[in-house]
Motif scaffolding. Structure first.
Motif, PDB file in Angstrom:
ATOM      1  N   VAL A  19       0.847  -1.197   0.000  1.00 30.10           N
ATOM      2  CA  VAL A  19       0.000   0.000   0.000  1.00 30.10           C
ATOM      3  C   VAL A  19       0.886   1.252   0.000  1.00 30.10           C
ATOM      4  O   VAL A  19       0.635   2.216  -0.744  1.00 30.10           O
ATOM      5  N   ALA A  20       1.932   1.245   0.824  1.00 31.63           N
ATOM      6  CA  ALA A  20       2.856   2.384   0.865  1.00 31.63           C
ATOM      7  C   ALA A  20       3.565   2.555  -0.474  1.00 31.63           C
ATOM      8  O   ALA A  20       3.728   3.682  -0.965  1.00 31.63           O
ATOM      9  N   LEU A  21       3.989   1.445  -1.087  1.00 29.67           N
ATOM     10  CA  LEU A  21       4.648   1.530  -2.389  1.00 29.67           C
ATOM     11  C   LEU A  21       3.693   2.057  -3.458  1.00 29.67           C
ATOM     12  O   LEU A  21       4.107   2.788  -4.368  1.00 29.67           O
ATOM     13  N   SER A  22       2.410   1.704  -3.363  1.00 29.32           N
ATOM     14  CA  SER A  22       1.445   2.186  -4.356  1.00 29.32           C
ATOM     15  C   SER A  22       1.317   3.702  -4.289  1.00 29.32           C
ATOM     16  O   SER A  22       1.212   4.371  -5.326  1.00 29.32           O
ATOM     17  N   PHE A  23       1.325   4.265  -3.084  1.00 35.58           N
ATOM     18  CA  PHE A  23       1.291   5.732  -2.977  1.00 35.58           C
ATOM     19  C   PHE A  23       2.587   6.339  -3.479  1.00 35.58           C
ATOM     20  O   PHE A  23       2.572   7.352  -4.204  1.00 35.58           O
TER      21      PHE A  23
END
Length: 257
Positions: A19-23
């Motif tokens: 999720v952090a990488l997607s942002f």
């Protein structure tokens, strides 16, 4: 592990790291797209189509599609998930093409066009939704999807609003500090649309996953997509800020009609 029962409602979980990488990839793609947008039109008033293409890849291919795909990989169910390759590739190409058209409509000429911005925002927003739900239907798993129409409609509204904000920011901000802040806002907006859209789906267990010889999956796909997208962004930034496309940008004035 408790055996699954046909008809059972499956409870999803998310990988916080992905999720952090997607942002992060959405923020980076948006930032490079903003930098590209400032160089789309040369001093002669003609659009540099190579720069338009770079902006489309940065925004549509990286900032939007890569964010969505990594977000899909962050979505975990108690059944295996793979992804149909043709549908996944079509969703990527669609995201790039729609972003390029929308960018050109909004600011592909000397002046920022309000009419072009509105039309481009609608096109881009609906295109993002088509890409997102196409990506969801590319999921191959032992589950069927039921959608909540209210939440799905909310995701469409968010997508159109986010597209409008992205296109306006792309052609009305020039200072790097402002572009960084705008890219963060765009990243949040894209992620919000994606995760709201995902929450519209209820996953119902079925007897077996459909047979799909063209499906791919794996535990490291998220990192692979992130690394590839990052390399593409670095290349685009290097090309855009290098001498080959470093033509002076035309001054822009906001046109209100």
């Amino acid at each position: 592990m408790t055996p699954l029962v046909v008809g059972q409602l499956l409870s999803p979980e998310y990988s916080p790291g992905l999720v952090a990488l997607s942002f992060l990839i959405s923020f980076a793609g948006s930032l490079v797209a903003l930098i590209c947008a400032g160089r789309m039109v040369g001093a002669d008033g003609k659009p540099n189509l190579a720069v338009v293409a770079c902006a489309a890849v940065a925004l549509g291919g990286i900032g939007i599609w890569s964010m969505h795909f990594i977000g899909m990989l962050a979505y975990r169910l108690p059944v295996g998930i793979s992804y149909n390759v043709p549908l996944t590739v079509v969703s990527l190409v669609a995201a790039i093409l729609i972003s390029g058209i929308a960018l050109y409509m909004a600011g592909g000429r000397r002046k920022f066009s309000r009419a072009g911005w509105l039309a481009g925002s609608l096109l881009a927003g609906l295109g993002v939704c088509v890409m997102h739900y196409m990506g969801m239907f590319a999921m191959n798993m032992r589950a069927s999807m039921d959608f909540d129409p209210t939440i799905a409609a909310l995701s469409v509204a968010i997508a159109i609003t986010a597209a409008g904000a992205a296109l306006w920011l792309a052609f009305n901000l020039r200072r790097l500090t402002h572009q960084i802040a705008a890219a963060a806002v765009m990243g949040v907006a894209v992620c919000t649309m994606h995760y709201v859209g995902m929450s519209a789906a209820s996953m119902i267990c079925i007897a077996a996953a459909p047979t799909d010889a063209l499906a791919i999956g794996g535990n490291y796909m998220g990192l692979t997509v992130f690394g590839t997208a990052g390399a593409v962004l670095i290349f685009i930034y290097w090309v855009i800020t290098g001498t080959s496309m470093d033509a002076p940008a035309a001054p822009r004035r906001v046109r209100t009609s």
